[in-house]
Write a protein that holds these residues in place. Sequence first.
Motif, PDB file in Angstrom:
ATOM      1  N   CYS A   1      -8.667  -1.534  -3.247  1.00 55.34           N
ATOM      2  CA  CYS A   1      -8.874  -2.125  -1.924  1.00 55.34           C
ATOM      3  C   CYS A   1      -9.658  -3.433  -2.040  1.00 55.34           C
ATOM      4  O   CYS A   1      -9.273  -4.465  -1.503  1.00 55.34           O
TER       5      CYS A   1
ATOM      6  N   GLU B   1      -1.328  -7.491   7.593  1.00 57.90           N
ATOM      7  CA  GLU B   1      -0.768  -6.248   7.060  1.00 57.90           C
ATOM      8  C   GLU B   1      -1.861  -5.404   6.389  1.00 57.90           C
ATOM      9  O   GLU B   1      -1.923  -4.175   6.571  1.00 57.90           O
ATOM     10  N   PHE B   2      -2.725  -6.041   5.640  1.00 57.67           N
ATOM     11  CA  PHE B   2      -3.815  -5.329   4.968  1.00 57.67           C
ATOM     12  C   PHE B   2      -4.779  -4.707   5.983  1.00 57.67           C
ATOM     13  O   PHE B   2      -5.264  -3.587   5.806  1.00 57.67           O
TER      14      PHE B   2
ATOM     15  N   TYR C   1      -2.176  -2.676  -4.091  1.00 52.92           N
ATOM     16  CA  TYR C   1      -3.434  -2.519  -3.352  1.00 52.92           C
ATOM     17  C   TYR C   1      -3.379  -1.282  -2.486  1.00 52.92           C
ATOM     18  O   TYR C   1      -2.313  -0.685  -2.304  1.00 52.92           O
TER      19      TYR C   1
ATOM     20  N   GLY D   1      -2.159  -2.318   8.569  1.00 53.72           N
ATOM     21  CA  GLY D   1      -1.131  -1.425   8.031  1.00 53.72           C
ATOM     22  C   GLY D   1       0.270  -1.866   8.406  1.00 53.72           C
ATOM     23  O   GLY D   1       1.241  -1.179   8.100  1.00 53.72           O
TER      24      GLY D   1
ATOM     25  N   CYS E   1       0.711   3.297   3.152  1.00 49.54           N
ATOM     26  CA  CYS E   1       1.479   2.710   4.259  1.00 49.54           C
ATOM     27  C   CYS E   1       2.945   3.120   4.138  1.00 49.54           C
ATOM     28  O   CYS E   1       3.582   3.451   5.138  1.00 49.54           O
TER      29      CYS E   1
ATOM     30  N   CYS F   1       0.846  -1.199   0.000  1.00 48.85           N
ATOM     31  CA  CYS F   1       0.000   0.000   0.000  1.00 48.85           C
ATOM     32  C   CYS F   1       0.882   1.251   0.000  1.00 48.85           C
ATOM     33  O   CYS F   1       1.703   1.433   0.885  1.00 48.85           O
TER      34      CYS F   1
ATOM     35  N   CYS G   1      -4.556  -0.512   1.445  1.00 53.10           N
ATOM     36  CA  CYS G   1      -5.029  -1.249   2.620  1.00 53.10           C
ATOM     37  C   CYS G   1      -6.338  -0.662   3.144  1.00 53.10           C
ATOM     38  O   CYS G   1      -6.737   0.441   2.761  1.00 53.10           O
TER      39      CYS G   1
END
Length: 229
Positions: A183, A222-223, A148, A226, A23, A20, A150
């Motif tokens: 997302c 993680e998704f 992606y 973050g 992130c 991301c 997140c």
Amino acid sequence: MKETICTIPINDLFLPKNGCPFCSMEKMLEEQYVDFVTGDAMMEPNIRIETNKKGFCHRHFSQMFQSGQKLPNALILESHLQQLIDEKMPKKTKGKPDKKKLDEIKAALDSCYVCDRIEWDMHHLTATVFAEWIKGEEFRTLYNEQPYICLKHYDFVMQAAAAKGGIPSKYLADFHDETARLCKNYLQELKDDITTFCSMFDYRRQGRQWGKEKDAIERSIEFLTGEAP
Ligand SMILES: [Zn+2]
Ligand SMILES: [Zn+2]
């Protein structure tokens, strides 16, 4: 308006196409501010006034402790602790507790200088992302090609886009379409990978080779948060 210490061009955050991009933005800001607080900021009385008042959250105190020198950490704490003694503790400890002071302590425990600076900069940099995206094709393509966005930053970016000063209404639907797709598609992919992961424990699948579902738990965490576990 506070001046940002961030100097990195937006493109550089989107070019690596590694997870991301927001992130990456947040992580970069966090590293810069943690270094700054125990480094250059020590010489800036205005910032010391703010860090004395706000203090830091556990995450950022820990990062400062791990990456900064001992003396700056101790100097920051010395004046912050003194401020708590002078302003937040009751003058007399006999008698009823002072509700107002207790609320002030609660607010002090919830505040963090680094978190506040990151939040301010995230809004500032996201406004630059919007401006680049509106400008046109080249950055839009780069934006579309991100692996992606997140869940946390989907919410953050869309809230900011829809707010006053965000994305002008004639572009908002297109921007939402692209952002939501980044997302949602990954969320679906994660869900499918997790399902495959679970099915690997089925005895009928015994002996099957693990594929990309192997790290589906780590990627899901993680998704959702973050941060990788
Ligand atoms: Zn993110
Ligand atoms: Zn913090």
